[in-house]
Design an enzyme around this catalytic site. Structure first.
Site, PDB file in Angstrom:
ATOM      1  N   ARG A 138      -1.418   6.840  -1.951  1.00  0.00           N
ATOM      2  CA  ARG A 138      -1.653   5.418  -2.134  1.00  0.00           C
ATOM      3  C   ARG A 138      -2.173   4.802  -0.840  1.00  0.00           C
ATOM      4  O   ARG A 138      -2.270   5.468   0.167  1.00  0.00           O
ATOM      5  CB  ARG A 138      -0.325   4.740  -2.514  1.00  0.00           C
ATOM      6  CG  ARG A 138       0.856   5.210  -1.636  1.00  0.00           C
ATOM      7  CD  ARG A 138       2.001   4.252  -1.627  1.00  0.00           C
ATOM      8  NE  ARG A 138       1.610   3.010  -0.964  1.00  0.00           N
ATOM      9  CZ  ARG A 138       1.565   2.875   0.350  1.00  0.00           C
ATOM     10  NH1 ARG A 138       1.838   3.878   1.144  1.00  0.00           N
ATOM     11  NH2 ARG A 138       1.226   1.722   0.896  1.00  0.00           N
ATOM     12  N   GLY A 139      -2.521   3.466  -0.964  1.00  0.00           N
ATOM     13  CA  GLY A 139      -3.013   2.795   0.227  1.00  0.00           C
ATOM     14  C   GLY A 139      -4.536   2.923   0.296  1.00  0.00           C
ATOM     15  O   GLY A 139      -5.098   4.018   0.171  1.00  0.00           O
ATOM     16  N   ALA A 140      -5.193   1.790   0.495  1.00  0.00           N
ATOM     17  CA  ALA A 140      -6.656   1.734   0.356  1.00  0.00           C
ATOM     18  C   ALA A 140      -7.414   2.804   1.137  1.00  0.00           C
ATOM     19  O   ALA A 140      -8.175   3.585   0.544  1.00  0.00           O
ATOM     20  CB  ALA A 140      -7.149   0.333   0.711  1.00  0.00           C
TER      21      ALA A 140
ATOM     22  N   ARG B  69      -7.235   3.554 -10.293  1.00  0.00           N
ATOM     23  CA  ARG B  69      -6.634   2.260  -9.913  1.00  0.00           C
ATOM     24  C   ARG B  69      -7.788   1.313  -9.560  1.00  0.00           C
ATOM     25  O   ARG B  69      -8.702   1.695  -8.828  1.00  0.00           O
ATOM     26  CB  ARG B  69      -5.666   2.389  -8.726  1.00  0.00           C
ATOM     27  CG  ARG B  69      -4.435   3.226  -9.039  1.00  0.00           C
ATOM     28  CD  ARG B  69      -3.470   3.229  -7.879  1.00  0.00           C
ATOM     29  NE  ARG B  69      -2.736   1.960  -7.756  1.00  0.00           N
ATOM     30  CZ  ARG B  69      -2.061   1.585  -6.695  1.00  0.00           C
ATOM     31  NH1 ARG B  69      -2.044   2.375  -5.604  1.00  0.00           N
ATOM     32  NH2 ARG B  69      -1.390   0.436  -6.656  1.00  0.00           N
TER      33      ARG B  69
ATOM     34  N   GLN C  22       7.633  -0.095  -0.960  1.00  0.00           N
ATOM     35  CA  GLN C  22       6.845   0.628   0.054  1.00  0.00           C
ATOM     36  C   GLN C  22       7.327   0.276   1.470  1.00  0.00           C
ATOM     37  O   GLN C  22       7.267   1.105   2.369  1.00  0.00           O
ATOM     38  CB  GLN C  22       5.352   0.285  -0.083  1.00  0.00           C
ATOM     39  CG  GLN C  22       4.657   0.912  -1.269  1.00  0.00           C
ATOM     40  CD  GLN C  22       4.685   0.044  -2.499  1.00  0.00           C
ATOM     41  OE1 GLN C  22       5.619  -0.742  -2.710  1.00  0.00           O
ATOM     42  NE2 GLN C  22       3.689   0.188  -3.360  1.00  0.00           N
TER      43      GLN C  22
ATOM     44  N   ASP D 297      -6.534  -4.391   0.343  1.00  0.00           N
ATOM     45  CA  ASP D 297      -7.077  -3.425  -0.616  1.00  0.00           C
ATOM     46  C   ASP D 297      -8.530  -3.732  -0.955  1.00  0.00           C
ATOM     47  O   ASP D 297      -9.281  -2.849  -1.331  1.00  0.00           O
ATOM     48  CB  ASP D 297      -6.224  -3.410  -1.881  1.00  0.00           C
ATOM     49  CG  ASP D 297      -4.896  -2.725  -1.605  1.00  0.00           C
ATOM     50  OD1 ASP D 297      -4.816  -1.501  -1.738  1.00  0.00           O
ATOM     51  OD2 ASP D 297      -3.960  -3.425  -1.175  1.00  0.00           O
TER      52      ASP D 297
ATOM     53  N   ASN E 269      -4.185  -7.826  -1.483  1.00  0.00           N
ATOM     54  CA  ASN E 269      -3.227  -6.895  -0.881  1.00  0.00           C
ATOM     55  C   ASN E 269      -1.969  -6.888  -1.741  1.00  0.00           C
ATOM     56  O   ASN E 269      -1.870  -7.626  -2.727  1.00  0.00           O
ATOM     57  CB  ASN E 269      -2.906  -7.311   0.554  1.00  0.00           C
ATOM     58  CG  ASN E 269      -2.193  -6.207   1.322  1.00  0.00           C
ATOM     59  OD1 ASN E 269      -2.598  -5.044   1.319  1.00  0.00           O
ATOM     60  ND2 ASN E 269      -1.076  -6.551   1.951  1.00  0.00           N
ATOM     61  N   LYS E 270      -0.985  -6.074  -1.347  1.00  0.00           N
ATOM     62  CA  LYS E 270       0.242  -5.919  -2.115  1.00  0.00           C
ATOM     63  C   LYS E 270       0.837  -7.262  -2.513  1.00  0.00           C
ATOM     64  O   LYS E 270       0.880  -8.196  -1.697  1.00  0.00           O
ATOM     65  CB  LYS E 270       1.258  -5.124  -1.288  1.00  0.00           C
ATOM     66  CG  LYS E 270       2.567  -4.836  -1.960  1.00  0.00           C
ATOM     67  CD  LYS E 270       2.420  -4.252  -3.332  1.00  0.00           C
ATOM     68  CE  LYS E 270       1.586  -2.963  -3.260  1.00  0.00           C
ATOM     69  NZ  LYS E 270       1.227  -2.524  -4.635  1.00  0.00           N
TER      70      LYS E 270
HETATM   71  O1  MRU Z   1       0.144  -0.081  -4.407  1.00  0.00           O
HETATM   72  P1  MRU Z   1      -0.097   0.465  -3.037  1.00  0.00           P
HETATM   73  O2  MRU Z   1       1.130   0.997  -2.387  1.00  0.00           O
HETATM   74  O3  MRU Z   1      -1.240   1.437  -2.990  1.00  0.00           O
HETATM   75  O4  MRU Z   1      -0.562  -0.829  -2.182  1.00  0.00           O
HETATM   76  C1  MRU Z   1      -0.946  -0.635  -0.859  1.00  0.00           C
HETATM   77  C2  MRU Z   1      -1.228  -1.901  -0.147  1.00  0.00           C
HETATM   78  O5  MRU Z   1      -1.250  -2.983  -0.692  1.00  0.00           O
HETATM   79  C3  MRU Z   1      -1.611  -1.769   1.297  1.00  0.00           C
HETATM   80  O6  MRU Z   1      -1.190  -2.875   2.019  1.00  0.00           O
HETATM   81  C4  MRU Z   1      -3.120  -1.640   1.387  1.00  0.00           C
HETATM   82  O7  MRU Z   1      -3.550  -0.620   0.551  1.00  0.00           O
HETATM   83  C5  MRU Z   1      -3.596  -1.386   2.752  1.00  0.00           C
HETATM   84  S1  MRU Z   1      -3.170   0.181   3.263  1.00  0.00           S
HETATM   85  C6  MRU Z   1      -3.773   0.235   4.815  1.00  0.00           C
END
Ligand code: MRU
Length: 362
Positions: free
Chosen positions: A48-50, A82, A194, A235, A245-246
């Site tokens: 996960r994570g962009a 996603r 997370q 993201d 973002n989250k």
């Molecule tokens: O649903 P996730 O855990 O993939 O969400 C991740 C986030 O929102 C992060 O803050 C974002 O991807 C940046 S990661 C450097």
């Protein structure tokens, strides 16, 4: 173990992932030998994570090509796993462009092999660039961290989401190493935690003084004057500067504005999407109700409870004090500043959308 590892033949081809759904209790590996397995791992947040989704997407195309799968279909499936993190479809697109370039130029048979090789080469370049971008963001972001800073962060943005040390967390690490970080406040980040599971784990391993808080406590913490800076990742950053973002990030930005606390977003240029005009145009992923109605597999609400579970939210540009990329600090956050940034790099929608094919050709 790294969050993602490519395995060459004869042991591979395969993509090995540190299973982030089982952290911090267990460090387990999920091995993907098909695009379908990678799509499943992405949708379950094993990876996960962009930024890392961009890397995984590109290696996914190489994997499909090497496993003689239908590469076009595999690319579509991986990119669609996603919707919000632009890096995923961007990474897939860069590797796919290289695959097509080689495969169609050389023709059936040897072309597929050449295509697979091209996609793998581009995936490796994307991973290397992501690691370099992470280090550059840490350097640029450090300039925004005051002495004895008390920093609040949301979700997880460290080495688990990057080929390097991450985005916002890379700045936090740099501040810690520079002796400029007095306290790290970690939002638990409901519903999948997370922050509690992953950021606290990374902060602990780095020896950073940190404390976990329920997301709802950020308001009173700021009101008490305990926060000097908010650092988050992103993201997708739209052309007008809106930041996805989250979920919970927008609320933090509103609080930060109310309490005069700088709210800074740290993200690589590959997260800038000039093709998405504004925040309203960003697709926000909605996830299953169970993620809200249960915790660690245990129901916390009566059976059948309905849930509203957007995985992300969107912060308007006027609430973002600055955006830190590998190219520097964008302040103020305006469409013009992002356009200038995008033009000079491989941002989605930038003139050089086939950024890596050009470089691969060199
Ligand atoms: O649903 P996730 O855990 O993939 O969400 C991740 C986030 O929102 C992060 O803050 C974002 O991807 C940046 S990661 C450097």
């Amino acid at each position: 173990m790294k969050a993602l590892r490519w395995v060459d033949p004869p042991a591979g081809p395969a993509i090995e992932l540190l299973d982030q759904t089982r952290l911090p209790a267990t460090e387990a590996v999920v091995r993907c030998t098909s695009a379908e397995q990678l799509v499943d791992a992405i949708s379950r947040l094993v990876v996960r994570g962009a930024p890392l989704l961009g890397v995984a997407g590109a290696f996914g195309v190489a994997l499909a090509a090497m496993r003689a799968e239908d590469v076009e279909a595999a690319a579509t499936a991986i990119a669609g796993a996603r919707p919000t993190a632009v890096n995923l479809s961007w990474g897939v697109g860069q590797a796919l462009a290289a695959y097509r370039e080689a495969a169609y130029r050389i023709g059936p048979g040897p072309g597929e092999n050449a295509g697979a090789g091209a996609a793998l080469h581009v995936a490796r370049m994307i991973a290397a660039d992501d690691a370099a971008a992470s280090a550059a963001m840490a350097r640029h972001g450090l300039s925004l961290v005051p002495a004895a800073a008390r920093v609040l962060t949301h979700c997880n943005t460290g080495q688990l989401v990057s080929a390097g040390e991450g985005t916002a967390f890379a700045v936090i690490l740099a501040a810690h190493r520079a002796g400029r970080l007095a306290q790290l406040w970690v939002d638990e980040t409901r519903p999948l935690l997370q922050g509690a599971r992953l950021t606290a784990w990374e902060a602990h391993r780095a020896g950073i003084a940190h404390a976990l808080l329920p997301d709802g406590a950020a308001a009173s913490l700021m009101a008490a004057g305990e926060v000097d800076l908010v650092l988050t990742g992103a993201d997708r950053i739209a052309a007008d500067g809106s930041v996805a973002n989250k979920v919970g990030t927008y609320g933090l930005a509103v609080l930060a504005r109310h309490h005069n606390v700088p709210f800074v977003v740290v993200a690589p240029v590959s997260t800038v999407d000039l093709e998405t005009p504004d925040g309203a145009a960003i697709t926000v992923e909605h996830r299953p109700a169970e993620e809200v109605a249960s915790m660690a597999g245990q129901p916390v609400a009566p059976p059948g409870t309905q849930a509203y579970n957007p995985a992300f939210d969107v912060t308007p540009p006027d609430l973002v004090s600055a955006i830190v990329t590998e190219q520097g600090v964008i302040q103020p956050v305006t469409a013009g500043n992002l356009r200038d940034l995008g033009v000079a790099s491989g941002a989605v929608g930038a003139p050089q959308a086939t950024f890596y094919v050009e470089r691969w050709r060199l």
